[in-house]
Design a protein around this motif. Structure first.
Motif, PDB file in Angstrom:
ATOM      1  N   ASN A  26       8.067   4.396   1.961  1.00 45.24           N
ATOM      2  CA  ASN A  26       7.750   3.393   0.879  1.00 45.24           C
ATOM      3  C   ASN A  26       8.774   2.257   1.069  1.00 45.24           C
ATOM      4  OD1 ASN A  26       9.892   3.977  -0.355  1.00 45.24           O
ATOM      5  ND2 ASN A  26       8.950   4.603  -2.359  1.00 45.24           N
ATOM      6  N   ARG A  27       9.787   2.340   2.141  1.00 47.84           N
ATOM      7  CA  ARG A  27      10.611   1.285   2.221  1.00 47.84           C
ATOM      8  C   ARG A  27      10.865   0.755   3.616  1.00 47.84           C
ATOM      9  NH1 ARG A  27      13.355   4.672  -0.836  1.00 47.84           N
ATOM     10  NH2 ARG A  27      14.462   5.699   0.752  1.00 47.84           N
ATOM     11  N   CYS A  28      10.637   1.678   4.597  1.00 47.37           N
ATOM     12  CA  CYS A  28      10.657   1.215   6.142  1.00 47.37           C
ATOM     13  C   CYS A  28       9.660   0.960   6.696  1.00 47.37           C
ATOM     14  CB  CYS A  28      11.518   2.420   6.861  1.00 47.37           C
ATOM     15  SG  CYS A  28      13.040   2.812   6.390  1.00 47.37           S
ATOM     16  N   TYR A  29       9.329  -0.265   7.248  1.00 47.04           N
ATOM     17  CA  TYR A  29       7.820  -0.703   7.750  1.00 47.04           C
ATOM     18  C   TYR A  29       7.597   0.106   8.798  1.00 47.04           C
ATOM     19  CZ  TYR A  29       4.361  -3.537  10.052  1.00 47.04           C
ATOM     20  OH  TYR A  29       3.307  -3.976  10.527  1.00 47.04           O
ATOM     21  N   LYS A  30       8.186   0.744   9.845  1.00 39.25           N
ATOM     22  CA  LYS A  30       7.867   1.401  10.889  1.00 39.25           C
ATOM     23  C   LYS A  30       7.184   2.795  10.248  1.00 39.25           C
ATOM     24  CE  LYS A  30       9.430   3.454  15.060  1.00 39.25           C
ATOM     25  NZ  LYS A  30      10.534   3.739  15.934  1.00 39.25           N
ATOM     26  N   LEU A  31       7.695   3.488   9.417  1.00 41.40           N
ATOM     27  CA  LEU A  31       7.437   4.816   8.864  1.00 41.40           C
ATOM     28  C   LEU A  31       6.072   4.364   7.994  1.00 41.40           C
ATOM     29  CD1 LEU A  31      10.803   6.326   7.887  1.00 41.40           C
ATOM     30  CD2 LEU A  31       8.955   6.759   9.742  1.00 41.40           C
ATOM     31  N   ALA A  32       6.039   3.481   7.174  1.00 38.06           N
ATOM     32  CA  ALA A  32       5.054   2.882   6.142  1.00 38.06           C
ATOM     33  C   ALA A  32       3.795   2.461   6.917  1.00 38.06           C
ATOM     34  CB  ALA A  32       5.403   1.848   5.491  1.00 38.06           C
TER      35      ALA A  32
ATOM     36  N   ARG B 116      -1.812   3.861   7.485  1.00 40.62           N
ATOM     37  CA  ARG B 116      -3.064   4.056   8.359  1.00 40.62           C
ATOM     38  C   ARG B 116      -3.554   5.499   8.248  1.00 40.62           C
ATOM     39  NH1 ARG B 116      -1.358   2.614  13.651  1.00 40.62           N
ATOM     40  NH2 ARG B 116      -1.819   0.419  12.996  1.00 40.62           N
ATOM     41  N   ARG B 117      -2.756   6.528   8.158  1.00 39.01           N
ATOM     42  CA  ARG B 117      -3.107   7.936   8.015  1.00 39.01           C
ATOM     43  C   ARG B 117      -3.867   8.102   6.719  1.00 39.01           C
ATOM     44  NH1 ARG B 117       0.734  13.019   7.300  1.00 39.01           N
ATOM     45  NH2 ARG B 117      -0.811  14.520   7.871  1.00 39.01           N
ATOM     46  N   ALA B 118      -3.183   7.644   5.569  1.00 44.72           N
ATOM     47  CA  ALA B 118      -3.959   7.330   4.198  1.00 44.72           C
ATOM     48  C   ALA B 118      -5.181   6.914   4.322  1.00 44.72           C
ATOM     49  CB  ALA B 118      -3.021   6.967   3.473  1.00 44.72           C
ATOM     50  N   LEU B 119      -5.464   5.839   5.004  1.00 43.36           N
ATOM     51  CA  LEU B 119      -6.698   5.075   5.052  1.00 43.36           C
ATOM     52  C   LEU B 119      -7.816   5.825   5.604  1.00 43.36           C
ATOM     53  CD1 LEU B 119      -5.630   1.421   5.196  1.00 43.36           C
ATOM     54  CD2 LEU B 119      -6.299   2.410   3.307  1.00 43.36           C
ATOM     55  N   VAL B 120      -7.241   6.578   6.919  1.00 46.88           N
ATOM     56  CA  VAL B 120      -8.439   7.446   7.722  1.00 46.88           C
ATOM     57  C   VAL B 120      -8.629   8.513   6.707  1.00 46.88           C
ATOM     58  CG1 VAL B 120      -8.183   8.889   9.593  1.00 46.88           C
ATOM     59  CG2 VAL B 120      -7.368   6.747   9.799  1.00 46.88           C
TER      60      VAL B 120
ATOM     61  N   TYR C 271       0.908  -1.374   0.116  1.00 49.53           N
ATOM     62  CA  TYR C 271       0.109   0.022  -0.035  1.00 49.53           C
ATOM     63  C   TYR C 271       0.921   1.217  -0.129  1.00 49.53           C
ATOM     64  CZ  TYR C 271      -4.137  -2.648   0.790  1.00 49.53           C
ATOM     65  OH  TYR C 271      -5.182  -3.734   1.075  1.00 49.53           O
ATOM     66  N   ALA C 272       2.075   1.299   0.377  1.00 46.11           N
ATOM     67  CA  ALA C 272       2.843   2.395   0.488  1.00 46.11           C
ATOM     68  C   ALA C 272       3.845   2.511  -0.639  1.00 46.11           C
ATOM     69  CB  ALA C 272       3.788   2.227   1.911  1.00 46.11           C
ATOM     70  N   ARG C 273       3.867   1.831  -1.826  1.00 42.29           N
ATOM     71  CA  ARG C 273       4.861   1.695  -3.015  1.00 42.29           C
ATOM     72  C   ARG C 273       4.888   3.147  -3.493  1.00 42.29           C
ATOM     73  NH1 ARG C 273       8.186  -1.446  -1.364  1.00 42.29           N
ATOM     74  NH2 ARG C 273       7.526  -3.628  -1.396  1.00 42.29           N
TER      75      ARG C 273
END
Length: 149
Positions: free
Chosen positions: A36-42, A47-51, A27-29
């Motif tokens: 788009n690479r680091c899981y913690k930031l992604a 979540r913010r984009a979906l909200v 979803y973060a690509r």
């Protein structure tokens, strides 16, 4: 164990955690930078984009309704009716068209909208005449009708 494809075999060999991380990163690509690479930031960004997308779907409904009302108001003013009078008289005339359809008629079918406006205008006049009645108040009723003799 029978495996139908290499992808399913590989999936059965790796852990569930890997696939959860891959789904979030999928979803973060399209995000920029490390998001788009680091899981913690992604995770935060997804979540913010979906909200935001959920809120935007609600706001879109509000925005479109306001747009339809603006279009109906502009078209009804051309025919000498304000928006509230137009809508309420259409409802009293038992025309059950929603605002989206009326706005489309105002743009793409101006003759049809003109007939709707004439119908609302006629219903409005009938309402005025019915409110006045024959000009005589019933016994014992006081009203604000002024008689000029």
């Amino acid at each position: 164990m029978v495996v139908l494809s290499a992808a399913r075999w590989l999936r059965s060999r790796l852990t569930d955690r890997f696939w959860r991380v891959q789904e979030v990163l999928k979803y973060a690509r399209h995000f920029r930078g490390r998001k788009n690479r680091c899981y913690k930031l992604a995770v935060r960004s997804v979540r913010r984009a979906l909200v935001k997308s959920t809120k935007a779907r609600r706001e879109k409904k509000r925005f479109l309704r306001a747009l339809w009302i603006t279009r109906i108001e502009a078209a009804s003013l051309e025919h000498g009716l304000k928006y509230p009078a137009f809508i309420s008289n259409l409802a009293k005339a038992q025309v059950e068209l929603n605002r989206k359809v009326i706005a489309d008629l105002a743009i793409y079918e101006p003759k049809t909208f003109k007939s709707l406006a004439a119908l609302a205008q006629r219903r409005r006049q009938e309402g005025f005449l019915a409110a006045l009645g024959d000009g005589k108040e019933p016994e014992g009723i006081f009203s604000r009708i002024v008689h000029h003799y």
